[in-house]
Every structure is written in C-alpha cells, then in structure tokens.
Motif scaffolding. Structure first.
Motif, mmCIF file in Angstrom:
data_model
loop_
_atom_site.group_PDB
_atom_site.id
_atom_site.type_symbol
_atom_site.label_atom_id
_atom_site.label_comp_id
_atom_site.label_asym_id
_atom_site.label_seq_id
_atom_site.Cartn_x
_atom_site.Cartn_y
_atom_site.Cartn_z
ATOM 1 N N ASP A 68 0.843 -1.192 0.000
ATOM 2 C CA ASP A 68 0.000 0.000 0.000
ATOM 3 C C ASP A 68 0.880 1.244 0.000
ATOM 4 O O ASP A 68 1.781 1.390 0.829
ATOM 5 C CB ASP A 68 -0.889 -0.037 1.257
ATOM 6 C CG ASP A 68 -1.550 1.286 1.567
ATOM 7 O OD1 ASP A 68 -1.820 2.048 0.627
ATOM 8 O OD2 ASP A 68 -1.767 1.552 2.763
ATOM 9 N N LEU A 69 0.622 2.168 -0.922
ATOM 10 C CA LEU A 69 1.434 3.378 -1.046
ATOM 11 C C LEU A 69 1.488 4.196 0.239
ATOM 12 O O LEU A 69 2.498 4.822 0.546
ATOM 13 C CB LEU A 69 0.871 4.267 -2.166
ATOM 14 C CG LEU A 69 1.317 3.975 -3.595
ATOM 15 C CD1 LEU A 69 0.468 4.776 -4.576
ATOM 16 C CD2 LEU A 69 2.785 4.325 -3.767
ATOM 17 N N ASN A 70 0.422 4.185 1.003
ATOM 18 C CA ASN A 70 0.313 5.038 2.181
ATOM 19 C C ASN A 70 0.682 4.317 3.471
ATOM 20 O O ASN A 70 0.717 4.937 4.531
ATOM 21 C CB ASN A 70 -1.124 5.577 2.299
ATOM 22 C CG ASN A 70 -1.242 6.740 3.238
ATOM 23 O OD1 ASN A 70 -0.437 7.665 3.194
ATOM 24 N ND2 ASN A 70 -2.250 6.714 4.098
ATOM 25 N N TYR A 71 0.981 2.999 3.372
ATOM 26 C CA TYR A 71 1.257 2.192 4.558
ATOM 27 C C TYR A 71 0.156 2.392 5.607
ATOM 28 O O TYR A 71 0.411 2.611 6.806
ATOM 29 C CB TYR A 71 2.622 2.540 5.155
ATOM 30 C CG TYR A 71 3.755 2.505 4.150
ATOM 31 C CD1 TYR A 71 3.802 1.540 3.150
ATOM 32 C CD2 TYR A 71 4.790 3.431 4.205
ATOM 33 C CE1 TYR A 71 4.840 1.488 2.226
ATOM 34 C CE2 TYR A 71 5.832 3.391 3.288
ATOM 35 C CZ TYR A 71 5.857 2.425 2.304
ATOM 36 O OH TYR A 71 6.883 2.382 1.382
ATOM 37 N N SER A 72 -1.086 2.291 5.147
ATOM 38 C CA SER A 72 -2.230 2.723 5.948
ATOM 39 C C SER A 72 -2.385 1.963 7.266
ATOM 40 O O SER A 72 -2.669 2.564 8.310
ATOM 41 C CB SER A 72 -3.518 2.585 5.127
ATOM 42 O OG SER A 72 -3.443 3.372 3.967
ATOM 43 N N GLN A 73 -2.222 0.634 7.235
ATOM 44 C CA GLN A 73 -2.422 -0.143 8.466
ATOM 45 C C GLN A 73 -1.364 0.193 9.520
ATOM 46 O O GLN A 73 -1.685 0.364 10.697
ATOM 47 C CB GLN A 73 -2.414 -1.635 8.148
ATOM 48 C CG GLN A 73 -3.618 -2.093 7.348
ATOM 49 C CD GLN A 73 -3.626 -3.604 7.154
ATOM 50 O OE1 GLN A 73 -2.776 -4.326 7.672
ATOM 51 N NE2 GLN A 73 -4.597 -4.095 6.406
ATOM 52 N N LEU A 74 -0.117 0.293 9.104
ATOM 53 C CA LEU A 74 0.938 0.647 10.048
ATOM 54 C C LEU A 74 0.742 2.081 10.541
ATOM 55 O O LEU A 74 0.919 2.373 11.736
ATOM 56 C CB LEU A 74 2.314 0.501 9.394
ATOM 57 C CG LEU A 74 3.519 0.880 10.266
ATOM 58 C CD1 LEU A 74 3.547 0.052 11.545
ATOM 59 C CD2 LEU A 74 4.824 0.715 9.490
ATOM 60 N N ARG A 75 0.340 2.952 9.654
ATOM 61 C CA ARG A 75 0.091 4.352 10.020
ATOM 62 C C ARG A 75 -1.000 4.445 11.094
ATOM 63 O O ARG A 75 -0.863 5.175 12.085
ATOM 64 C CB ARG A 75 -0.309 5.137 8.772
ATOM 65 C CG ARG A 75 -0.415 6.643 8.955
ATOM 66 C CD ARG A 75 -0.812 7.300 7.635
ATOM 67 N NE ARG A 75 0.209 7.120 6.624
ATOM 68 C CZ ARG A 75 1.266 7.924 6.467
ATOM 69 N NH1 ARG A 75 1.418 8.973 7.269
ATOM 70 N NH2 ARG A 75 2.145 7.701 5.508
ATOM 71 N N ARG A 76 -2.091 3.680 10.903
ATOM 72 C CA ARG A 76 -3.186 3.703 11.878
ATOM 73 C C ARG A 76 -2.742 3.132 13.227
ATOM 74 O O ARG A 76 -3.093 3.664 14.285
ATOM 75 C CB ARG A 76 -4.390 2.931 11.337
ATOM 76 C CG ARG A 76 -5.200 3.685 10.300
ATOM 77 C CD ARG A 76 -6.547 3.018 10.082
ATOM 78 N NE ARG A 76 -6.412 1.696 9.492
ATOM 79 C CZ ARG A 76 -6.395 1.466 8.171
ATOM 80 N NH1 ARG A 76 -6.494 2.479 7.318
ATOM 81 N NH2 ARG A 76 -6.291 0.242 7.710
ATOM 82 N N ALA A 77 -1.978 2.039 13.169
ATOM 83 C CA ALA A 77 -1.526 1.408 14.407
ATOM 84 C C ALA A 77 -0.608 2.345 15.205
ATOM 85 O O ALA A 77 -0.726 2.444 16.436
ATOM 86 C CB ALA A 77 -0.807 0.098 14.092
ATOM 87 N N LEU A 78 0.279 3.034 14.521
ATOM 88 C CA LEU A 78 1.193 3.941 15.202
ATOM 89 C C LEU A 78 0.471 5.197 15.700
ATOM 90 O O LEU A 78 0.793 5.723 16.778
ATOM 91 C CB LEU A 78 2.339 4.342 14.267
ATOM 92 C CG LEU A 78 3.400 3.258 14.036
ATOM 93 C CD1 LEU A 78 4.349 3.674 12.920
ATOM 94 C CD2 LEU A 78 4.168 2.975 15.315
ATOM 95 N N ALA A 79 -0.492 5.676 14.932
ATOM 96 C CA ALA A 79 -1.259 6.843 15.372
ATOM 97 C C ALA A 79 -2.004 6.539 16.665
ATOM 98 O O ALA A 79 -2.071 7.377 17.579
ATOM 99 C CB ALA A 79 -2.239 7.270 14.278
ATOM 100 N N ALA A 80 -2.557 5.319 16.758
ATOM 101 C CA ALA A 80 -3.253 4.927 17.983
ATOM 102 C C ALA A 80 -2.271 4.783 19.141
ATOM 103 O O ALA A 80 -2.566 5.180 20.275
ATOM 104 C CB ALA A 80 -3.998 3.614 17.750
ATOM 105 N N ARG A 81 -1.107 4.243 18.870
ATOM 106 C CA ARG A 81 -0.113 4.021 19.928
ATOM 107 C C ARG A 81 0.409 5.348 20.482
ATOM 108 O O ARG A 81 0.540 5.533 21.700
ATOM 109 C CB ARG A 81 1.051 3.184 19.396
ATOM 110 C CG ARG A 81 2.078 2.845 20.465
ATOM 111 C CD ARG A 81 3.253 2.099 19.855
ATOM 112 N NE ARG A 81 4.158 1.624 20.896
ATOM 113 C CZ ARG A 81 4.071 0.464 21.522
ATOM 114 N NH1 ARG A 81 3.090 -0.369 21.216
ATOM 115 N NH2 ARG A 81 4.935 0.115 22.451
#
Length: 366
Positions: A68-81
C-alpha cells in the motif's frame, strides 16, 4: 565550532564499516562461525516477537504485489499508539533512510546542520553529502549532552536543522522533555530532530511535544527493542506540513510487505517489551558487579543493553582485535567524533552466558 563538510575526515565517517560481521571474523581468525558472538551492533539479542515472524511469513505469500502506497495499516496502528494524527508519520527503510530523506527534503546545499558530539555519525555523513555545513557542539565531558551549549549554538548559528540523539548513541545520555521543549522554543526557525531510536518504545519520550512545537521532529525505529532490525522499518513523527514536503522525495515503495506486517504485529506484543526491559536491567547489573573487581574497567554511559566501556588507558583498537581473535566482536568507539582520544569500547549485552564470556575476556586483556 563549524567543521568543513568537504574534509576527508568528515565525509569518510561510516560507523557500520568500523564494525564488522561474525562471518568476516570467523574467516579472518579461523574460527567456527557459531563460536563468534557479536556485541558490536545495538540490536535486541533475544530476537523478534514470534507474532512478527509469523506475520512476515504470511506476507511472503503476496510478495508479487507492491505494498500500500500510504502504509495505511501501520500508520493507523502507530497513530493509535502515539495518540497523534495519522498525517504526522513519515516512513523509511530504517532510520538511516529516514535521515537521508528528511535532509534532502528540509535542507539545501550550504545550510548549517547542528550535531552534538559524540553521537551517531550518520547525521554528519548525510548532511555533508547533502552539501551542508556541520555545526558541531562538543561537551567537556563527552558522555553528557550539554543542553545549554546546544541552545547557545542554535541561537548563534540559526541552523536549518539540528540533530539531538536521546538516548544518545554511544553514551546513553538523555535530554529531558523540558530541555527539548526549551531548545525547540529557542530556535523556532530550526527543524529540531530528536532521534529516539534507543528509547524503550513504551516511553512517550518527546512525542507528546510535537503537536505544540511545529519545528520539532521525533525519530523512532523497530530495529532496537522491537527486535526486527533486519526488516528495516523507521519513522519520523512531525507536523503534517513537514511530512508533506518530505513525501515528495520518498520512494513510493520503500518499505516491503513483510516488513510492514512484522512491524504491525510487533506493536501488539507489550509483554515482549516488558520482558526485554527487565532482562536488560538484570544483565547490566550483573555486568557492573562482575567488572567491579577490575579497576581498569569503568562504565562511562549506558542505555538498555548498550554500554560505553572505558578501558583504563588501553588502546581500544588493540583491545577490539584481541577480543575478535577470541570470537568476541565489539565496537571501537573512537570511530565516533568526539571520542577519538578516549579509550572506550561500545558493547551491547546479550545472554548471561555470552556476557560472562565477554566479561572474562575483558578482564584478561593485556
């Protein structure tokens, strides 16, 4: 002081090549590969979380596809953390990649870039290759970071960008949150990059300051505590405006699918981090107790399993070679600017058995 970015000394600094690999040491000294132990690189010696390994294996079934170009799942996980906005993340293949990309994005040739010495040499190297001038701030006691001197240099030079490594590599020294906030406020036109690669990921560090200081950037990695150095996942947390500028130059697929999934899985294993923290503390305490009988050995600084060890006047290059002949790889810390005249090694502790083997060899150094 300002160092010439075109000097051979500055442009040739490459920390990793000052270290070596178990395969090379085994071949050089005629040792069995399994008998060689690497204490030089600061990684988690206990391996990765099992969930990260399984996630990477599953991802290999789809490696014919781009991530995924936006690395969306990792981005969401880190934003929550981290409890910050998803738009505040910038990713790279390890922090080496992040450092290079943000310098390309946020500086121009001829700009001043501030570093404190000693610290991770990659800041100097990448800034010099960018064509920037290095403003180096040294301290009378190299194992400490002098926030006052850094603040004075920020005000005097007004650099485009400044690197602060906290906890520092190789000394373990830290700046407090209030000191970091004061530096950001003292130099509002300087992008202040705080590298927290060595911090325990459970700590907030300076992340909570980013929202209120638009010139503050925090770097984090999965290579240390999280135990997936080989996956090469690093990231910056910065204002969305800064991230948007850096995104222009980021290669569209600079993180691999297995790396992304391993990182996401590693985030969920809180017990792994707690277990590693406890073990690092136990092994450091054991190391201190065991070397106390040798007055020549002294810990000058440490963080987690990383130790800056003073050899009591003995040549660190000779000591490193002596240890390598015994299958024990350590880092000659004189490869760090600011420690050239010191007699220090950087070591990263491992298991009790490995550490005891190193302790015995250190005590037997001539």
């Amino acid at each position: 002081m300002t160092l010439n970015p075109q000097s051979a000394e500055m442009s040739s600094t490459r920390l990793y090549e000052a270290e070596t690999s178990p395969d090379l040491i085994a071949e050089r000294y005629g040792l069995a590969r399994e008998a060689v132990i690497d204490f030089s690189l600061n990684v988690n010696p206990f391996g990765p979380p099992s969930a990260a390994v399984e996630a990477a294996r599953r991802a290999c079934g789809a490696i014919h596809l781009y991530p995924d170009l936006n690395y969306s799942q990792l981005r969401r996980a880190l934003a929550a953390r981290h409890r910050v906005d998803e738009a505040m993340f910038f990713f790279g293949a390890g922090l080496d990649d992040v450092i290079k990309l943000i310098l390309q994005a946020w500086t121009s040739a001829g700009d001043d870039v501030l570093v404190h010495l000693p610290t991770f040499p990659r800041y100097e190297l990448e800034a010099s290759l960018r064509g920037c001038r290095i403003v180096a701030v040294e301290n009378d006691e190299p194992e400490l970071i002098d926030a006052g001197r850094i603040e004075s240099a920020l005000v005097a030079h007004k650099p485009a960008l400044a690197f602060i490594c906290s906890p520092n590599n190789p000394t373990g020294a830290r700046l407090t949150r209030s000191e970091i906030a004061r530096l950001a406020e003292a130099a509002p036109e300087t992008i202040l990059v705080v590298d927290e690669a060595l911090i325990n990921p459970a700590e907030e560090g300076a992340v909570g300051l980013v929202a209120n200081h638009r010139n503050l950037v925090v770097l984090r990695t999965f290579s240390k505590y999280f135990g997936i150095a080989g996956m090469r996942v690093g990231y910056a947390i910065a204002s969305p405006d800064l991230v948007a500028v850096a995104e222009v130059g980021r290669p569209p697929f600079n993180l691999a699918l297995p790396s992304l999934d391993a990182a996401i899985a590693a985030l969920s294993d809180r017990e792994f981090l707690a277990r590693c923290k406890a073990t690092f503390a136990e092994e450091f305490a054991h190391f201190l107790t065991e070397i106390a009988s040798d007055p020549r050995l002294k810990v000058r600084g440490h963080n987690a399993n990383m130790i800056l060890l003073d050899l009591g006047g003995r040549d660190p290059g000779e000591a490193a070679e002596n240890l390598a002949r015994r299958g024990l790889i350590v880092a000659d810390a004189t490869s760090f600017h600011g420690l050239e005249k010191d007699h220090v090694l950087r070591i990263s502790l491992r298991s009790r058995a490995d550490n005891d083997r190193l302790i015995k060899a250190l005590k037997e150094l001539p």
